[in-house]
Design an enzyme around this catalytic site. Structure first.
Site, mmCIF file in Angstrom:
data_model
loop_
_atom_site.group_PDB
_atom_site.id
_atom_site.type_symbol
_atom_site.label_atom_id
_atom_site.label_comp_id
_atom_site.label_asym_id
_atom_site.label_seq_id
_atom_site.Cartn_x
_atom_site.Cartn_y
_atom_site.Cartn_z
ATOM 1 N N HIS A 153 0.792 -1.239 0.000
ATOM 2 C CA HIS A 153 0.000 0.000 0.000
ATOM 3 C C HIS A 153 0.822 1.287 0.000
ATOM 4 C CE1 HIS A 153 -0.259 0.357 4.703
ATOM 5 N NE2 HIS A 153 0.890 -0.149 4.321
ATOM 6 N N HIS A 154 2.151 1.185 -0.009
ATOM 7 C CA HIS A 154 2.978 2.400 -0.104
ATOM 8 C C HIS A 154 3.376 2.717 -1.545
ATOM 9 C CE1 HIS A 154 3.124 2.559 4.172
ATOM 10 N NE2 HIS A 154 3.847 1.463 4.301
ATOM 11 N N CYS A 155 3.054 1.826 -2.474
ATOM 12 C CA CYS A 155 3.437 2.050 -3.862
ATOM 13 C C CYS A 155 2.295 2.690 -4.642
ATOM 14 C CB CYS A 155 3.827 0.724 -4.521
ATOM 15 S SG CYS A 155 4.515 0.933 -6.178
ATOM 16 N N ASN A 197 -0.335 5.344 1.793
ATOM 17 C CA ASN A 197 -0.197 6.518 0.925
ATOM 18 C C ASN A 197 -0.128 6.193 -0.558
ATOM 19 O OD1 ASN A 197 2.403 5.360 1.545
ATOM 20 N ND2 ASN A 197 3.376 7.202 0.733
#
Length: 372
Positions: A153-155, A197
């Site tokens: 979920h950070h990509c 993010n």
């Protein structure tokens, strides 16, 4: 996006091997041995347990919930698949070992030839990404699906980080929007300890996607720009414990699904909320994690909304056991498994706010191990 634009988007989709027909005898649980990252011990330089996915499968087999023959084998996402979300420029950057070393937070990777980095690090991540995309379609077809990996979920489309090289959550949703009639709205419930993010940046201007994010406010990534995409933001303090956490999860999961009824829920079920996690900074017991997952699945099933679960972060050796115990509990509750019903029965998992399972100890120690 207008109805005409959505129709044109569906017609222009590329050919993919990820939306395959799955035999009805298979459970919508997606996994491949290719998920696990093992290469000269370098994977041990990051606190992430790079073999936890295989351990989850091992525990589920021990419980006789799954076999090699009744789960779905994940396929690697191709470059054409990845370009549904990612920019060509970003994918080209991954051909530089120094970039992958930065994203995965494994500095020695920068000294390795990129063909080795592709084979030993990025291919497993591309296979997990393919697994998430496959599980999205399975969730629509079956009402639920679990990718034993994924949750990067950070990509975002043009930037990786935090061990996340591919935007599998964004890809799964975009694939559904492009290819499946009747899927035009999605809700992301992100309960990893860190702010999601990546998908937030991808869907910042997309009204079709509703994002609920519950995270430790003081840790990575602290992405203020991405927070603008969050429709229901729940910021937690250091050391948040079961009672406060579970109350907030239930209150806001119900609120999010009442506020916007989606066609699909993508549930990012990170276990880095576990007490003692070196990166999460929260203090949730194993029992609390099992209860959390049940709360989310019950909210989805009660409304008849398909749900896709990905396992995301979790940086202790005990997290694989907890993930497996949680899936077994969902089975016992009738929330997943053959014949899983939308009207599941009452919870059999006590909150046990003042009692937790010792690290690595199965839930049967508290008399809650499901029998399947």
């Amino acid at each position: 996006m207008s109805e005409k634009e959505e129709t044109q988007e569906k017609k222009s989709s590329h050919r993919t091997e990820l939306y395959i027909e799955v035999p009805p005898t298979c459970l919508p649980i997606v996994y491949s041995p290719e998920y696990n990252i093992t290469f000269m011990g370098l994977e041990k330089l990051h606190p992430f347990d790079a073999g936890k996915w295989g351990k989850v499968i091992h525990f589920l087999k021990e419980e006789q919930f799954i076999t090699d023959g009744n789960i779905v084998e994940a396929r690697e996402a191709t470059e054409e698949d990845l370009l549904v979300v990612h920019t060509k420029r970003y994918l080209n950057k991954l051909k530089w070992s120094v970039v992958v070393a930065t994203i995965t937070e494994i500095p020695p990777l920068l000294f390795l030839p990129n063909f080795l980095v592709q084979r030993k690090v990025l291919r497993p991540l591309r296979t997990q990404t393919g697994g998430t995309i496959m599980a999205g379609k399975l969730a629509i077809d079956r009402g639920w699906a679990i990718n034993v990996g994924g949750g990067f979920h950070h990509c975002s489309s043009d930037k990786g980080g935090g061990f996340c090289a591919y935007a599998d959550i964004s890809l799964a949703i975009k694939f559904l929007f492009e290819r499946v009639e009747g899927v035009s709205k999605a809700t992301i419930i992100d309960l990893d300890a860190h702010q999601g993010n990546g998908h937030e940046r991808d869907f910042l201007e997309d009204r079709r996607v509703y994002i609920m994010d519950v995270y430790n406010r003081y840790i990575y990534p602290g992405d203020g720009y991405a927070k603008r995409a969050i429709k229901r933001k729940v910021e937690l303090d250091w050391g948040t414990e079961d009672q406060e956490y579970l109350q907030k999860v239930e209150l806001h999961s119900e609120g999010a699904l009442n506020e916007a009824r989606p066609d699909i829920i993508v549930y990012n079920a990170g276990t880095d909320i576990l007490d003692g996690d070196p990166l999460g900074g929260l203090a949730i017991s194993p029992q609390g994690i099992v209860k959390r997952d049940e709360i989310v699945f019950r909210a989805a099933r009660r409304r008849g909304i398909p749900i896709l679960m990905v396992t995301s972060g979790g940086y202790q050796k005990t997290t694989a056991r907890i993930i497996a115990d949680s899936i077994i509990n969902l089975r016992r509750q009738g929330l997943v498994g053959p014949g899983a019903s939308e009207e599941a029965g009452p919870s059999l998992v006590p909150l046990l706010m003042n009692k937790s399972v010792s690290a690595g100890e199965p839930l049967s120690a508290l008399g809650t191990r499901p029998q399947v």
